[in-house]
Design a protein around this motif. Structure first.
Motif, PDB file in Angstrom:
ATOM      1  N   ALA A   1       0.729  -1.252  -0.155  1.00 38.69           N
ATOM      2  CA  ALA A   1      -0.041   0.015   0.085  1.00 38.69           C
ATOM      3  C   ALA A   1       0.709   1.244  -0.008  1.00 38.69           C
ATOM      4  N   LEU A   2       1.829   1.162   0.765  1.00 38.74           N
ATOM      5  CA  LEU A   2       2.868   2.375   0.890  1.00 38.74           C
ATOM      6  C   LEU A   2       3.664   2.625  -0.582  1.00 38.74           C
ATOM      7  N   ALA A   3       4.004   1.595  -1.227  1.00 36.06           N
ATOM      8  CA  ALA A   3       4.367   1.568  -2.587  1.00 36.06           C
ATOM      9  C   ALA A   3       3.480   2.263  -3.492  1.00 36.06           C
ATOM     10  N   ARG A   4       2.243   1.971  -3.440  1.00 33.16           N
ATOM     11  CA  ARG A   4       1.174   2.788  -4.293  1.00 33.16           C
ATOM     12  C   ARG A   4       1.237   4.196  -4.012  1.00 33.16           C
ATOM     13  N   LEU A   5       1.330   4.556  -2.690  1.00 33.48           N
ATOM     14  CA  LEU A   5       1.161   5.806  -2.202  1.00 33.48           C
ATOM     15  C   LEU A   5       2.461   6.613  -2.836  1.00 33.48           C
ATOM     16  N   LEU A   6       3.563   6.075  -2.769  1.00 36.72           N
ATOM     17  CA  LEU A   6       4.935   6.746  -3.259  1.00 36.72           C
ATOM     18  C   LEU A   6       5.094   6.716  -4.753  1.00 36.72           C
ATOM     19  N   ASP A   7       4.287   5.837  -5.503  1.00 33.64           N
ATOM     20  CA  ASP A   7       4.392   5.820  -6.768  1.00 33.64           C
ATOM     21  C   ASP A   7       3.436   7.165  -7.440  1.00 33.64           C
ATOM     22  N   ALA A   8       2.413   7.145  -6.584  1.00 38.04           N
ATOM     23  CA  ALA A   8       1.423   8.298  -7.007  1.00 38.04           C
ATOM     24  C   ALA A   8       2.247   9.763  -6.634  1.00 38.04           C
ATOM     25  N   ALA A   9       3.284   9.686  -5.518  1.00 36.32           N
ATOM     26  CA  ALA A   9       4.010  10.611  -5.180  1.00 36.32           C
ATOM     27  C   ALA A   9       5.148  10.885  -6.058  1.00 36.32           C
ATOM     28  N   GLY A  10       5.416  10.023  -7.145  1.00 36.44           N
ATOM     29  CA  GLY A  10       6.678  10.344  -8.049  1.00 36.44           C
ATOM     30  C   GLY A  10       7.786   9.602  -7.578  1.00 36.44           C
ATOM     31  N   GLU A  11       7.811   8.978  -6.245  1.00 31.09           N
ATOM     32  CA  GLU A  11       8.898   8.202  -5.791  1.00 31.09           C
ATOM     33  C   GLU A  11       9.004   7.100  -6.309  1.00 31.09           C
ATOM     34  N   ALA A  12       9.186   6.753  -7.558  1.00 30.21           N
ATOM     35  CA  ALA A  12       9.300   5.327  -8.277  1.00 30.21           C
ATOM     36  C   ALA A  12      10.233   4.316  -7.803  1.00 30.21           C
ATOM     37  N   THR A  13      11.539   4.874  -7.369  1.00 27.34           N
ATOM     38  CA  THR A  13      12.669   4.259  -7.150  1.00 27.34           C
ATOM     39  C   THR A  13      12.354   3.384  -5.855  1.00 27.34           C
ATOM     40  N   GLU A  14      11.733   4.406  -4.725  1.00 33.44           N
ATOM     41  CA  GLU A  14      11.635   3.898  -3.453  1.00 33.44           C
ATOM     42  C   GLU A  14      10.164   2.823  -3.380  1.00 33.44           C
ATOM     43  N   ALA A  15       9.190   3.080  -4.499  1.00 35.94           N
ATOM     44  CA  ALA A  15       8.064   2.110  -4.519  1.00 35.94           C
ATOM     45  C   ALA A  15       8.699   1.037  -5.093  1.00 35.94           C
ATOM     46  N   LEU A  16       9.584   1.048  -5.968  1.00 35.20           N
ATOM     47  CA  LEU A  16      10.260  -0.474  -6.576  1.00 35.20           C
ATOM     48  C   LEU A  16      10.781  -1.251  -5.297  1.00 35.20           C
ATOM     49  N   ARG A  17      11.616  -0.531  -4.446  1.00 29.80           N
ATOM     50  CA  ARG A  17      12.211  -1.415  -3.466  1.00 29.80           C
ATOM     51  C   ARG A  17      11.135  -1.868  -2.360  1.00 29.80           C
ATOM     52  N   LEU A  18      10.215  -0.959  -2.270  1.00 30.00           N
ATOM     53  CA  LEU A  18       9.022  -1.729  -1.387  1.00 30.00           C
ATOM     54  C   LEU A  18       8.431  -2.482  -1.836  1.00 30.00           C
ATOM     55  N   ASN A  19       7.975  -2.839  -3.348  1.00 22.83           N
ATOM     56  CA  ASN A  19       7.465  -3.906  -4.041  1.00 22.83           C
ATOM     57  C   ASN A  19       8.180  -5.068  -3.742  1.00 22.83           C
ATOM     58  N   ARG A  20       9.482  -4.885  -4.119  1.00 26.20           N
ATOM     59  CA  ARG A  20      10.480  -6.212  -4.087  1.00 26.20           C
ATOM     60  C   ARG A  20      10.277  -7.018  -2.765  1.00 26.20           C
ATOM     61  N   ARG A  21      10.356  -6.042  -1.671  1.00 29.01           N
ATOM     62  CA  ARG A  21      10.600  -6.794  -0.280  1.00 29.01           C
ATOM     63  C   ARG A  21       9.144  -7.526  -0.252  1.00 29.01           C
ATOM     64  N   ALA A  22       8.023  -6.780  -0.811  1.00 28.79           N
ATOM     65  CA  ALA A  22       6.898  -7.477  -0.413  1.00 28.79           C
ATOM     66  C   ALA A  22       6.815  -8.737  -1.219  1.00 28.79           C
ATOM     67  N   ALA A  23       7.214  -8.719  -2.457  1.00 29.64           N
ATOM     68  CA  ALA A  23       7.240  -9.897  -3.383  1.00 29.64           C
ATOM     69  C   ALA A  23       8.027 -10.927  -2.752  1.00 29.64           C
ATOM     70  N   ALA A  24       9.268 -10.676  -2.223  1.00 28.01           N
ATOM     71  CA  ALA A  24      10.186 -11.469  -1.731  1.00 28.01           C
ATOM     72  C   ALA A  24       9.454 -12.199  -0.592  1.00 28.01           C
ATOM     73  N   THR A  25       8.995 -11.451   0.228  1.00 28.91           N
ATOM     74  CA  THR A  25       8.291 -11.996   1.379  1.00 28.91           C
ATOM     75  C   THR A  25       7.169 -12.934   1.361  1.00 28.91           C
ATOM     76  N   HIS A  26       6.106 -12.406   0.329  1.00 30.32           N
ATOM     77  CA  HIS A  26       5.088 -13.316  -0.076  1.00 30.32           C
ATOM     78  C   HIS A  26       5.412 -14.481  -0.815  1.00 30.32           C
ATOM     79  N   THR A  27       6.731 -14.409  -1.484  1.00 31.76           N
ATOM     80  CA  THR A  27       7.044 -15.731  -2.219  1.00 31.76           C
ATOM     81  C   THR A  27       7.564 -16.804  -1.055  1.00 31.76           C
ATOM     82  N   ARG A  28       8.174 -16.360  -0.192  1.00 33.76           N
ATOM     83  CA  ARG A  28       8.988 -17.028   0.849  1.00 33.76           C
ATOM     84  C   ARG A  28       7.745 -17.630   1.883  1.00 33.76           C
ATOM     85  N   LEU A  29       6.756 -16.929   2.161  1.00 34.26           N
ATOM     86  CA  LEU A  29       5.831 -17.450   3.076  1.00 34.26           C
ATOM     87  C   LEU A  29       4.439 -18.083   2.463  1.00 34.26           C
TER      88      LEU A  29
END
Length: 831
Positions: A428-456
């Motif tokens: 959810a925070l990644a979507r907010l940051l994407d709307a705010a123009g913080e695409a690089t930080e949004a990518l970091r958050l999404n990658r972390r979420a994807a890695a955790t979801h894949t693992r769990l």
């Protein structure tokens, strides 16, 4: 009178060379020459080098012949004894001491009255970390009736961890002592361990240690020790990541002795916390421990709430407790206000020195045994805070930017790695940051979420595939289209296998894959996928479903990219009618359809209708979303572009300037929309001949793009191209050619020699060379563009025809230049 502890009044001297303190010494030397009824306070956190700076001043004073007295603070009784010795050394008569003994005079009055008459002197009171205990009789220090007074022609210099102005009063000049910069820190390390590596290696270690002199000295001693297993700056820096406790965080058995604790990184800050606790500030230690568990970035003060402290500690905490804790930590230099608040100056923030943060987190483990309660309290509070933020609300974007590094840091805590609620909040925070123009930080958050979801949850779980889709979308937003296409293709295959070809999530993946293919300029393929999706969504969801309408819009945009403007216009016109009926005229998707239709009108050459529709869309955007909303500003920017194409340059220029001012205010100077708006203003200025300002704006934009997105980002390359074109128009063709040549290398390496952007850049380079009179080189570049376009697009494509025209003109100029140069030589030879 002086029969107590025999402590020397002789000044302390620095241990070895002192680095990086020239600016501090200049300020103190000025005060030493002219105290002007003031005294100086060197303040800062433990270990930052206050005593060393004071010792450096005493060396200077002694060299000038100024009497120097050094009094280390221990307690009030010892201070009275030492101050009396100072007065005697300055010639205090014995009869005045008798007046004190008989109760006819106050000892501080007698001492300071005499010092006021004495010639120039320097008195250092070192380590006065408990000013309230200075006395006598707990006299408020700022009343200047106790042992600390500005007086006479001498300078009183106090070192203290307490840097609060109210503590010292109006006649104190507070001079914060800060950590060393990396260069000075590197020199300090080399002083202690000259054989441990290069200056650059030392600079990296100094930066890792935050320039803290106490830590630099500890590192130097460790590296120089005969039996040390860590022998180089690089090895020490690497060891800090996994062995901080042994290198800097080891506990000392005699740490209860303040003299020993001050010399140990592990214990020096506990002295400040003990003093704050003793003064009634019982939550300062707890707040520091909480801050130490967050990321290495400024923390918004509003995040540290009484409820968070209560949940972590199990002790009821009030808002006044938290406020007192933050103020106390700040006064003792344990937290700081960030020097720069680029995210939002209006948001109160605090930051920690990196070593204070790491050592404090280490101390929490030893104090509590099991810090999991603290971890969970932070995670629960972070989840609740992020859930309260609105993704589309610009007012919440600054808070989202500030919280992002701390949310990531919490996922690194051992007891929180498997917290799915926190992982969902990252998305959810990644979507907010994407709307705010913080695409690089949004990518970091999404990658972390994807890695955790894949693992769990495993790779085929819905949440995992949703997270991977978000990663691919973030890559698309960063213009990393090839990576985005690859990930979308993988996710489309996974969703088709797990959910079926016509499941809404599968269709969503196909939609995003088509968008990414469009980003790679594979517009025909993208249009085919969008057309396929439009059919599937119409059949499964119905013609009026929002996803169906989204497919129709996306197909229209791809057809427009293929120059099929009439087809695109028909789709946009139909979609605007459908969305107005289904979603309402003020829905963001409906407003977007209005902009799409206006853009299609412009492409068809119907500029008057386009500007009217953009003007109407701007009014609707302002009514539905507000004048400050980014979509409203984006619409205003598009209207300005259309007005410029109609020759209404004054209106366009005024609108571009307004857009830039509003975007800067609402989104910040580094937001992509702000940079894009500045680019549009610069282009408009260049078009009407105001080329000096245009070049300045383009140059500023290139610097900002390079800093924010990196030198090789597509937007940075576009900015470099625009600057080159503006320079070309100013006649600075050599500079323009250099910029185009840099872009050509980047595009060739990233996209290949035949990509449209590569060919456009080669054309621009050829134009700049042509204008320089370098016709032979220009012809070579034009010929390569023509050959590549003929092979890729065919001989009859409009772009190929334009290339052929450019080549013909360049060859004609080359032929003329040859005749111009050859003819004079022939006449000369014949003469």
């Amino acid at each position: 009178m002086l029969a107590g502890r025999a402590v020397s009044l002789a000044p302390a001297h620095p241990e070895g060379p002192v680095r990086g303190r020239d600016a501090d010494l200049v300020v103190l030397r000025t005060m030493l020459r002219r105290p002007d009824g003031r005294f100086a306070v060197l303040c800062g956190a433990g270990g930052v080098g206050k005593t060393t700076v004071a010792a450096l001043l005493t060396e200077h004073a002694e060299a000038e012949g100024t009497p120097v007295f050094w009094v280390p603070w221990r307690d009030e009784g010892d201070l009275a004894e030492q101050m009396t010795r100072v007065a005697l050394a300055c010639g205090l008569p014995e009869e005045q001491l008798e007046a004190v003994r008989s109760g006819r005079a106050s000892m501080p009055d007698v001492v300071w009255q005499h010092l006021a008459l004495a010639r120039r002197w320097l008195l250092v009171l070192d380590n006065v970390d408990e000013p309230s205990a200075v006395g006598p009789d707990r006299e408020p220090l700022a009343s200047y009736r106790g042992w600390i007074r500005p007086s006479g022609s001498g300078l009183l210099l106090v070192t203290s961890r307490d840097g609060h102005p109210d503590t010292w009063g109006s006649r104190a000049v507070l001079h914060p002592v800060t950590p060393l910069d990396p260069d000075a820190g590197a020199r300090a390390l080399l002083d202690g361990a000259p054989d441990a590596g290069t200056l650059e290696d030392a600079r990296l270690l100094a930066d890792r240690l935050g320039g803290l002199p106490l830590a630099l000295r500890a590192a130097g001693r460790h590296l120089a020790a005969v039996a040390s297993r860590v022998r180089t700056f690089t090895a020490y820096r690497q060891a800090l990541d996994h062995d901080l406790a042994a290198l800097l965080g080891a506990e000392h058995p005699d740490a209860s002795d303040p003299g020993i604790a001050r010399r140990l990184v592990r214990h020096t800050w506990d002295l400040s916390l003990d003093q704050l606790t003793a003064s009634g500030n019982s939550r300062a230690r707890h707040v520091l421990r909480l801050l130490s568990l967050l990321g290495a970035a400024p923390v918004p003060l509003s995040f540290i709430t009484p409820g968070l402290v209560t949940a972590a500690t199990g002790r009821t905490t009030t808002a006044n407790d938290v406020e007192a804790a933050i103020n106390g930590l700040h006064a003792y230099g344990l937290v700081d206000s960030p020097a720069s608040r680029s995210v939002d100056p209006a948001v109160a923030q605090v930051s920690l020195h990196p070593l204070i943060r790491e050592i404090s987190a280490l101390a929490l483990s030893s104090e509590s045994g099991d810090p999991s309660q603290w971890h969970q309290a932070l995670v629960d509070h972070m989840v609740a805070t992020l859930q309260a933020l609105r993704e589309t609300g610009p007012a919440d974007w600054p808070m989202g930017r500030l919280l992002a590094p701390h949310a990531l840091a919490l996922t690194d805590l051992g007891s929180c790695r498997d917290d799915l609620a926190l992982t969902g909040s990252l998305s959810a925070l990644a979507r907010l940051l994407d709307a705010a123009g913080e695409a690089t930080e949004a990518l970091r958050l999404n990658r972390r979420a994807a890695a955790t979801h894949t693992r769990l949850l495993g790779p085929d779980h819905t949440d995992t595939m949703n997270s991977i889709d978000s990663v691919a979308v973030a890559l698309y937003n960063l213009r990393q289209h090839a990576d985005s296409v690859e990930l979308h293709e993988q996710n489309l295959t996974a969703r088709t296998r797990a959910l079926g070809a016509n499941h809404p999530d599968t269709l969503h993946s196909r939609h995003n894959l088509a968008n990414a293919l469009g980003g790679l300029n594979h517009h025909a393929e993208a249009a085919d996928l969008h057309r396929q999706n439009l059919t599937s969504r119409t059949d499964t969801l119905g013609p009026d479903h929002p996803d169906t309408l989204a497919s129709r819009s996306a197909l229209g945009r791809e057809l427009g990219s293929l120059s099929r403007y009439t087809e695109a216009f028909d789709l946009f016109e139909s979609n605007l009618v459908h969305r107005t009926r289904v979603l309402g005229p003020g829905h963001p998707d409906t407003l977007a359809s209005g902009n799409d239709l206006a853009a299609a009108l412009a492409c068809l050459g119907r500029h008057g209708e386009a500007s009217d529709l953009f003007a109407r869309s701007l009014l609707l955007h302002a009514q539905a979303l507000g004048a400050d909303h980014p979509d409203t500003q984006n619409t205003r920017s598009k209207l300005a572009l259309i007005l410029g194409s109609q020759g209404r340059h004054a209106e366009a220029l005024a609108m571009h300037r307004r857009c830039l001012a509003e975007c800067t205010r609402v989104l910040g100077p580094d937001h992509p929309d702000t940079l894009s708006t500045r680019n549009n203003l610069a282009n408009a200025l260049n078009h009407i001949g105001q080329r000096a300002e245009a070049v300045d704006l383009h140059r500023r934009n290139l610097v900002d793009y390079t800093r924010v997105l990196g030198p090789n980002h597509p937007d940075t390359r576009s900015s470099r191209n625009n600057l080159a074109n503006a320079l070309n128009d100013r006649g600075r063709h050599a500079e323009a050619a250099d910029l185009h040549r840099r872009n050509l290398l980047d595009y060739t390496g990233a996209l290949g020699t035949e990509h449209p952007r590569t060919l456009t850049t080669r054309t621009n380079l050829a134009m700049a060379l042509h204008r320089q009179g370098r016709h032979r080189e220009a012809v070579e570049q034009f010929r390569q563009v023509h050959d590549d376009r003929t092979r890729v697009l065919g001989p009859d494509h409009p772009d190929t025809a334009r290339s052929r025209t450019n080549l013909t003109v360049a060859e004609r100029h080359l032929a003329r230049s040859r005749r111009w140069y050859v003819r004079p030589w022939r006449r000369h030879d014949g003469g």
